[in-house]
Structure formats: C-alpha cells, structure tokens
Design a protein around this motif. Structure first.
Motif, PDB file in Angstrom:
ATOM      1  N   GLU A  77     -76.978  88.515 -31.992  1.00 28.22           N
ATOM      2  CA  GLU A  77     -78.302  89.389 -31.524  1.00 28.22           C
ATOM      3  C   GLU A  77     -79.664  88.726 -32.199  1.00 28.22           C
ATOM      4  O   GLU A  77     -79.528  87.876 -33.276  1.00 28.22           O
ATOM      5  CB  GLU A  77     -77.882  90.700 -32.096  1.00 28.22           C
ATOM      6  CG  GLU A  77     -79.541  91.804 -31.897  1.00 28.22           C
ATOM      7  CD  GLU A  77     -79.779  92.560 -32.647  1.00 28.22           C
ATOM      8  OE1 GLU A  77     -78.432  94.173 -33.465  1.00 28.22           O
ATOM      9  OE2 GLU A  77     -80.873  93.276 -33.370  1.00 28.22           O
ATOM     10  N   LEU A  78     -80.201  88.689 -30.752  1.00 27.00           N
ATOM     11  CA  LEU A  78     -81.695  87.645 -31.530  1.00 27.00           C
ATOM     12  C   LEU A  78     -82.220  88.961 -31.797  1.00 27.00           C
ATOM     13  O   LEU A  78     -82.330  90.057 -30.884  1.00 27.00           O
ATOM     14  CB  LEU A  78     -82.137  86.592 -30.266  1.00 27.00           C
ATOM     15  CG  LEU A  78     -80.886  85.293 -29.845  1.00 27.00           C
ATOM     16  CD1 LEU A  78     -81.720  84.773 -29.157  1.00 27.00           C
ATOM     17  CD2 LEU A  78     -80.599  85.008 -30.599  1.00 27.00           C
ATOM     18  N   ARG A 110     -85.613  94.374 -25.648  1.00 28.59           N
ATOM     19  CA  ARG A 110     -85.492  95.572 -25.628  1.00 28.59           C
ATOM     20  C   ARG A 110     -85.344  96.331 -26.541  1.00 28.59           C
ATOM     21  O   ARG A 110     -85.706  95.092 -27.585  1.00 28.59           O
ATOM     22  CB  ARG A 110     -84.160  96.068 -24.956  1.00 28.59           C
ATOM     23  CG  ARG A 110     -83.357  95.965 -25.544  1.00 28.59           C
ATOM     24  CD  ARG A 110     -82.325  96.525 -24.484  1.00 28.59           C
ATOM     25  NE  ARG A 110     -80.485  96.142 -25.160  1.00 28.59           N
ATOM     26  CZ  ARG A 110     -80.064  97.145 -26.338  1.00 28.59           C
ATOM     27  NH1 ARG A 110     -80.730  98.444 -27.172  1.00 28.59           N
ATOM     28  NH2 ARG A 110     -79.125  96.420 -26.356  1.00 28.59           N
ATOM     29  N   ALA A 111     -86.216  97.482 -26.478  1.00 32.05           N
ATOM     30  CA  ALA A 111     -86.737  97.941 -28.221  1.00 32.05           C
ATOM     31  C   ALA A 111     -85.320  98.140 -28.964  1.00 32.05           C
ATOM     32  O   ALA A 111     -84.472  98.739 -28.643  1.00 32.05           O
ATOM     33  CB  ALA A 111     -87.441  99.527 -27.911  1.00 32.05           C
ATOM     34  N   GLY A 112     -85.408  97.590 -30.144  1.00 33.13           N
ATOM     35  CA  GLY A 112     -84.872  97.954 -31.303  1.00 33.13           C
ATOM     36  C   GLY A 112     -85.125  99.237 -32.479  1.00 33.13           C
ATOM     37  O   GLY A 112     -86.171  99.682 -32.407  1.00 33.13           O
ATOM     38  N   SER A 138     -88.625  96.719 -34.215  1.00 31.87           N
ATOM     39  CA  SER A 138     -88.177  95.512 -33.473  1.00 31.87           C
ATOM     40  C   SER A 138     -87.929  95.305 -31.930  1.00 31.87           C
ATOM     41  O   SER A 138     -88.070  96.398 -31.296  1.00 31.87           O
ATOM     42  CB  SER A 138     -87.183  95.267 -34.248  1.00 31.87           C
ATOM     43  OG  SER A 138     -86.302  95.830 -33.488  1.00 31.87           O
ATOM     44  N   GLN A 139     -88.311  94.085 -31.178  1.00 28.53           N
ATOM     45  CA  GLN A 139     -87.250  93.704 -30.297  1.00 28.53           C
ATOM     46  C   GLN A 139     -85.933  93.131 -30.328  1.00 28.53           C
ATOM     47  O   GLN A 139     -86.032  92.116 -31.099  1.00 28.53           O
ATOM     48  CB  GLN A 139     -88.470  92.689 -29.437  1.00 28.53           C
ATOM     49  CG  GLN A 139     -90.136  94.018 -28.799  1.00 28.53           C
ATOM     50  CD  GLN A 139     -89.524  94.285 -27.493  1.00 28.53           C
ATOM     51  OE1 GLN A 139     -89.341  93.876 -26.792  1.00 28.53           O
ATOM     52  NE2 GLN A 139     -90.318  95.743 -28.278  1.00 28.53           N
ATOM     53  N   ILE A 140     -84.960  93.748 -29.157  1.00 32.47           N
ATOM     54  CA  ILE A 140     -83.930  92.611 -29.610  1.00 32.47           C
ATOM     55  C   ILE A 140     -82.947  92.821 -28.529  1.00 32.47           C
ATOM     56  O   ILE A 140     -83.584  93.044 -27.297  1.00 32.47           O
ATOM     57  CB  ILE A 140     -82.928  94.104 -30.693  1.00 32.47           C
ATOM     58  CG1 ILE A 140     -82.230  95.026 -29.116  1.00 32.47           C
ATOM     59  CG2 ILE A 140     -82.998  94.210 -31.685  1.00 32.47           C
ATOM     60  CD1 ILE A 140     -81.188  95.922 -30.197  1.00 32.47           C
ATOM     61  N   GLN A 194     -77.768 103.392 -27.474  1.00 31.77           N
ATOM     62  CA  GLN A 194     -76.694 102.413 -27.468  1.00 31.77           C
ATOM     63  C   GLN A 194     -75.981 103.381 -28.439  1.00 31.77           C
ATOM     64  O   GLN A 194     -74.762 103.107 -28.735  1.00 31.77           O
ATOM     65  CB  GLN A 194     -77.123 101.414 -29.502  1.00 31.77           C
ATOM     66  CG  GLN A 194     -78.580 100.685 -28.591  1.00 31.77           C
ATOM     67  CD  GLN A 194     -77.683  99.607 -27.601  1.00 31.77           C
ATOM     68  OE1 GLN A 194     -76.554  98.819 -27.756  1.00 31.77           O
ATOM     69  NE2 GLN A 194     -78.592  99.455 -26.621  1.00 31.77           N
ATOM     70  N   GLY A 195     -75.559 104.017 -28.766  1.00 28.66           N
ATOM     71  CA  GLY A 195     -74.730 105.615 -28.766  1.00 28.66           C
ATOM     72  C   GLY A 195     -75.059 105.269 -30.362  1.00 28.66           C
ATOM     73  O   GLY A 195     -72.929 105.761 -30.638  1.00 28.66           O
ATOM     74  N   VAL A 196     -75.624 105.374 -31.412  1.00 25.49           N
ATOM     75  CA  VAL A 196     -74.945 104.427 -32.979  1.00 25.49           C
ATOM     76  C   VAL A 196     -76.049 105.429 -33.642  1.00 25.49           C
ATOM     77  O   VAL A 196     -76.893 105.551 -33.699  1.00 25.49           O
ATOM     78  CB  VAL A 196     -75.249 103.099 -32.977  1.00 25.49           C
ATOM     79  CG1 VAL A 196     -73.841 102.811 -32.107  1.00 25.49           C
ATOM     80  CG2 VAL A 196     -76.309 102.696 -32.665  1.00 25.49           C
TER      81      VAL A 196
END
Ligand code: CMX
Length: 135
Positions: A129-130, A107-109, A113-115, A40-42
């Motif tokens: 976001e869920l 997808r992986a967060g 978590s999954q996001i 996510q580039g963060v």
C-alpha cells in the motif's frame, strides 16, 4: 517516488480482541485506536511502534478481502504500507514502471489518509500500500 517511512504493517486476524491482548499486554505496544472501514469490510486496531503502526485487520464479513486472505493463507502479515510524499505522482511512476495497480487513483483510507494498493503479483508476493496524509 520518495518513501518517507513504513506507515504500517497490517496483520490479518480472526479475533481482534484476542490479538490486542497479545500486542498490547504481552508485547507492551500502545493501542491508539480502533476503526471500522466499511468499504474494505474490516475492523482495524492501531498500535503504535515508534513512527510506525501495527494494524490488526479483522474481517467484518465474508466479502472482505481479509476474509478471503484468512481462508486461503491463515493469520499473518497481510500488507505493508509506505508513506510517500506525493501519492498521485507515485502511482504514475509505478504505472510507468509497469507495476499493476489495484487502485488506479488514490482513495480514502483510515485516519484521513489517501491510499492505493499495488497488486502482489507485480510486487513479488507482498501486497503493498502507498499512502499519504497530505494528498
Ligand atoms: N498478500 C500477498 N498475496 C496475496 C494477498 C496478500 N494480502 N491477498 C491475495 N494474494 C494473492 C493470492 O494468494 C493469490 O495468489 P495465487 O493466485 O498465487 O494463489 C492472488 O493474490 C489473487 O488472490 P485471490 O485470493 O484470488 O484474491 P483476489 O484476486 O480477489 O484479491 C487482492 C487479491 C490483493 C487484489 C485483494 O485482496 C485486494 O484488492 N486487496 C487490497 C485491498 C485490501 O486488502 N483491503 C483490506 C485492508 C484495508 C485497510 O487496510 O484499510
């Protein structure tokens, strides 16, 4: 879809260290960690607020969606994340309700978590976001 709680509120920032000083030292929140989410580039800092979290997002590079957001809108609330009981099922439900999905599949967060994100154009301007830690 069953929303259990606000998982986090994410805030786009230019300078993580400066903002941590505000949220931790001025507001008194507990800093629980920092993490780089490469895809996510963060770089993210997590501060606990009861059962929820404030996430400070600093872009790692100009390709990050957060860099684009900062350039266009400046610092401020970037998205809200809801903790749901079954992410895949919740996404199907959103699809049925004609909500535009950014992520068609979970997808992986961060934090294991999954996001999945819903597009702000179909959520009245709020990037949503869920997420789920179970799925
Ligand atoms: N909240 C509300 N609206 C937003 C937004 C946000 N965070 N980001 C962009 N928008 C709006 C823009 O203002 C623009 O609206 P207008 O057309 O009215 O000007 C529209 O959405 C399209 O924006 P854009 O600048 O053209 O950007 P893109 O279409 O390239 O991308 C988005 C927008 C939301 C699809 C993209 O930013 C995205 O996929 N976001 C989800 C992923 C993400 O943000 N990851 C970073 C956090 C990671 C983490 O938490 O781990």
């Amino acid at each position: 879809m069953a929303i259990k709680k606000i998982a986090h509120i994410a805030i786009a920032v230019h300078d993580l260290a400066e903002q941590i000083r505000h949220y931790r030292d001025v507001l008194g929140l507990e800093l629980v960690g920092e993490e780089v989410v490469e895809d996510q580039g963060v770089r993210v800092a997590f501060l606990r607020v009861g059962e929820s979290t404030i996430e400070l997002l600093q872009p790692l590079n100009d390709a990050s969606p957060v860099a684009k957001f900062l350039a266009k809108r400046g610092q401020g609330i970037h998205h809200i994340a809801f903790d749901v009981d079954n992410l895949a099922k919740s996404l199907s439900e959103m699809r049925e309700k004609e909500i535009r999905l950014i992520d068609e599949n979970p997808r992986a967060g961060g934090h294991g978590s999954q996001i999945a994100f819903l597009h702000p154009k179909s959520t009245h301007g709020v990037l949503t976001e869920l997420c789920s830690v179970e799925s």
